[in-house]
Motif scaffolding. Sequence first.
Motif, short mmCIF file in Angstrom:
data_model
loop_
_atom_site.label_atom_id
_atom_site.label_comp_id
_atom_site.label_asym_id
_atom_site.label_seq_id
_atom_site.Cartn_x
_atom_site.Cartn_y
_atom_site.Cartn_z
N UNK A 199 -4.24 15.11 39.14
CA UNK A 199 -5.05 15.77 40.16
C UNK A 199 -6.47 15.22 40.11
N UNK A 200 -6.99 14.84 41.28
CA UNK A 200 -8.36 14.35 41.39
C UNK A 200 -9.19 15.39 42.14
N UNK A 201 -10.33 15.73 41.61
CA UNK A 201 -11.21 16.69 42.26
C UNK A 201 -12.39 15.95 42.90
N UNK A 202 -12.52 16.12 44.21
CA UNK A 202 -13.60 15.46 44.94
C UNK A 202 -14.92 16.20 44.75
N UNK A 203 -15.99 15.56 45.18
CA UNK A 203 -17.32 16.14 45.01
C UNK A 203 -17.47 17.47 45.72
N UNK A 204 -16.70 17.67 46.82
CA UNK A 204 -16.79 18.92 47.56
C UNK A 204 -15.93 20.02 46.96
N UNK A 205 -15.29 19.72 45.83
CA UNK A 205 -14.47 20.72 45.15
C UNK A 205 -13.00 20.68 45.52
N UNK A 239 -9.20 19.33 45.86
CA UNK A 239 -8.36 18.54 44.97
C UNK A 239 -7.41 17.68 45.80
N UNK A 240 -6.99 16.58 45.21
CA UNK A 240 -6.18 15.60 45.92
C UNK A 240 -5.32 14.87 44.89
N UNK A 241 -4.30 14.19 45.36
CA UNK A 241 -3.43 13.45 44.47
C UNK A 241 -3.86 12.02 44.24
N UNK A 242 -5.01 11.62 44.81
CA UNK A 242 -5.51 10.25 44.64
C UNK A 242 -7.01 10.24 44.91
N UNK A 243 -7.74 9.29 44.34
CA UNK A 243 -9.18 9.18 44.66
C UNK A 243 -9.37 8.85 46.13
N UNK A 244 -10.48 9.28 46.69
CA UNK A 244 -10.79 8.96 48.08
C UNK A 244 -11.22 7.49 48.20
N UNK A 245 -11.26 7.00 49.45
CA UNK A 245 -11.74 5.64 49.68
C UNK A 245 -13.17 5.49 49.19
N UNK A 263 -12.84 12.26 55.45
CA UNK A 263 -13.81 12.03 54.38
C UNK A 263 -13.25 11.16 53.27
N UNK A 264 -12.55 10.11 53.67
CA UNK A 264 -12.04 9.15 52.69
C UNK A 264 -10.69 9.49 52.12
N UNK A 265 -10.11 10.63 52.51
CA UNK A 265 -8.81 11.01 51.96
C UNK A 265 -7.65 10.47 52.77
N UNK A 266 -7.93 9.84 53.90
CA UNK A 266 -6.88 9.22 54.69
C UNK A 266 -6.14 10.22 55.56
N UNK A 267 -5.37 9.70 56.51
CA UNK A 267 -4.64 10.56 57.45
C UNK A 267 -3.14 10.54 57.25
N UNK A 268 -2.67 9.98 56.14
CA UNK A 268 -1.24 10.03 55.83
C UNK A 268 -0.96 11.34 55.10
N UNK A 269 -0.25 12.25 55.75
CA UNK A 269 -0.01 13.57 55.18
C UNK A 269 0.87 13.48 53.94
N UNK A 270 0.69 14.39 52.99
CA UNK A 270 1.54 14.40 51.79
C UNK A 270 2.99 14.71 52.15
N UNK A 271 3.89 14.24 51.31
CA UNK A 271 5.32 14.50 51.51
C UNK A 271 5.63 15.97 51.26
N UNK A 272 4.98 16.56 50.27
CA UNK A 272 5.32 17.91 49.83
C UNK A 272 5.23 18.93 50.97
N UNK A 325 -11.71 4.28 35.72
CA UNK A 325 -13.05 4.73 36.11
C UNK A 325 -13.12 6.23 36.38
N UNK A 326 -11.98 6.87 36.49
CA UNK A 326 -11.95 8.30 36.77
C UNK A 326 -11.50 9.10 35.55
N UNK A 327 -11.43 8.44 34.40
CA UNK A 327 -10.98 9.09 33.18
C UNK A 327 -12.00 10.07 32.63
N UNK A 328 -11.51 11.04 31.90
CA UNK A 328 -12.37 12.03 31.25
C UNK A 328 -12.04 12.07 29.77
#
Length: 339
Positions: free
Chosen positions: A75-81, A83-89, A135-144, A61-64
Amino acid sequence: MRITVLTVPDCPNGPVVRERITAALYGRPAEVELVEVTGPEEAERSGMTGSPTVLLDGVDPFGTAEAVPSVSCRIYRHADGEVDGAPSVAELRRALAGAGLAASVAAYDDCCAADAVDTVDAVETVDALDLVGRDGRGRLAPVEGGLRAVHQAVLRHFAATGSAPEAAVLEPVAAASGRTAVEVLAELAREDFLTLGPDGRIRAAYPFSAVPTPHRVSIAGGTQVWSMCAIDALGIPAMLGRDVVITSADPVTGESVTVTGEDGRMVWEPAAAVVFVGRRGGCSGPAAEVCCDTLNFFTGAVSARTWIEQHPEVNGQIVDRDRAEEIGRATFGPLLSGD
């Protein structure tokens, strides 16, 4: 519905997207399958255009149109611009609705549809997980960059001592990633995993507060901590795997609200108590500034509605005990288990 998560081995965003899918489903039945892809040919066969890729009944559903098969990080780009490594909730919920799971979204958004009682009332359709979870991105911080290691060290220090650690305590953890504690803490603050005071010291690391709040939490074993809000307090037992006693007060009546953990089960006093989950309309910024002081315990829905009438600038919803506990678990439960 069949949900497939395609990842390369050890993809750090694989667990993140699985947690967000669970939150987006909100208990609705769906088959979720994790598939590890090890090479370009397999990526092409499976439809993976970067790790992780989410397929709903085989469709991305997120394909282009320009996306190509790949085993690289996606890389997923949210509506607010951002970027994230996964879609938001929120994005996953919309995708699930578009793929035929609209019932799950409706059940989640309409607080009182599933609980046809007077004690639960929706004020405005709001994704409660988004309000408390970046904002749906969750509170588990990235490993990097040592973000998760330092973040988890901060949370464990709060749980053990009831206070925030100094940067010096975190230096060995940050050094393992070739960074200083000050650098990592600043990045965690920018991403709203925690907040810093003008002196650079930690003021909050959700769900914990380094300064007094209306919500006091006694953790089994003797530690006492302040939580940032009612939902944060309810997330602490899920995060730590320990019973707690939460003591708060109705901001309208001043009456006490107590939630006691007994063998993993939460007992509320009074039994009619509810939680309001909201944020100030038109505001953006850290949760500590825009919503934490609006997420409160109330002795009942009547009191909560009175508070809502007194604060027309706040949008949100009243949720019952089960829903409040679920939001707390979904938001904070994974924080110390996602190593």
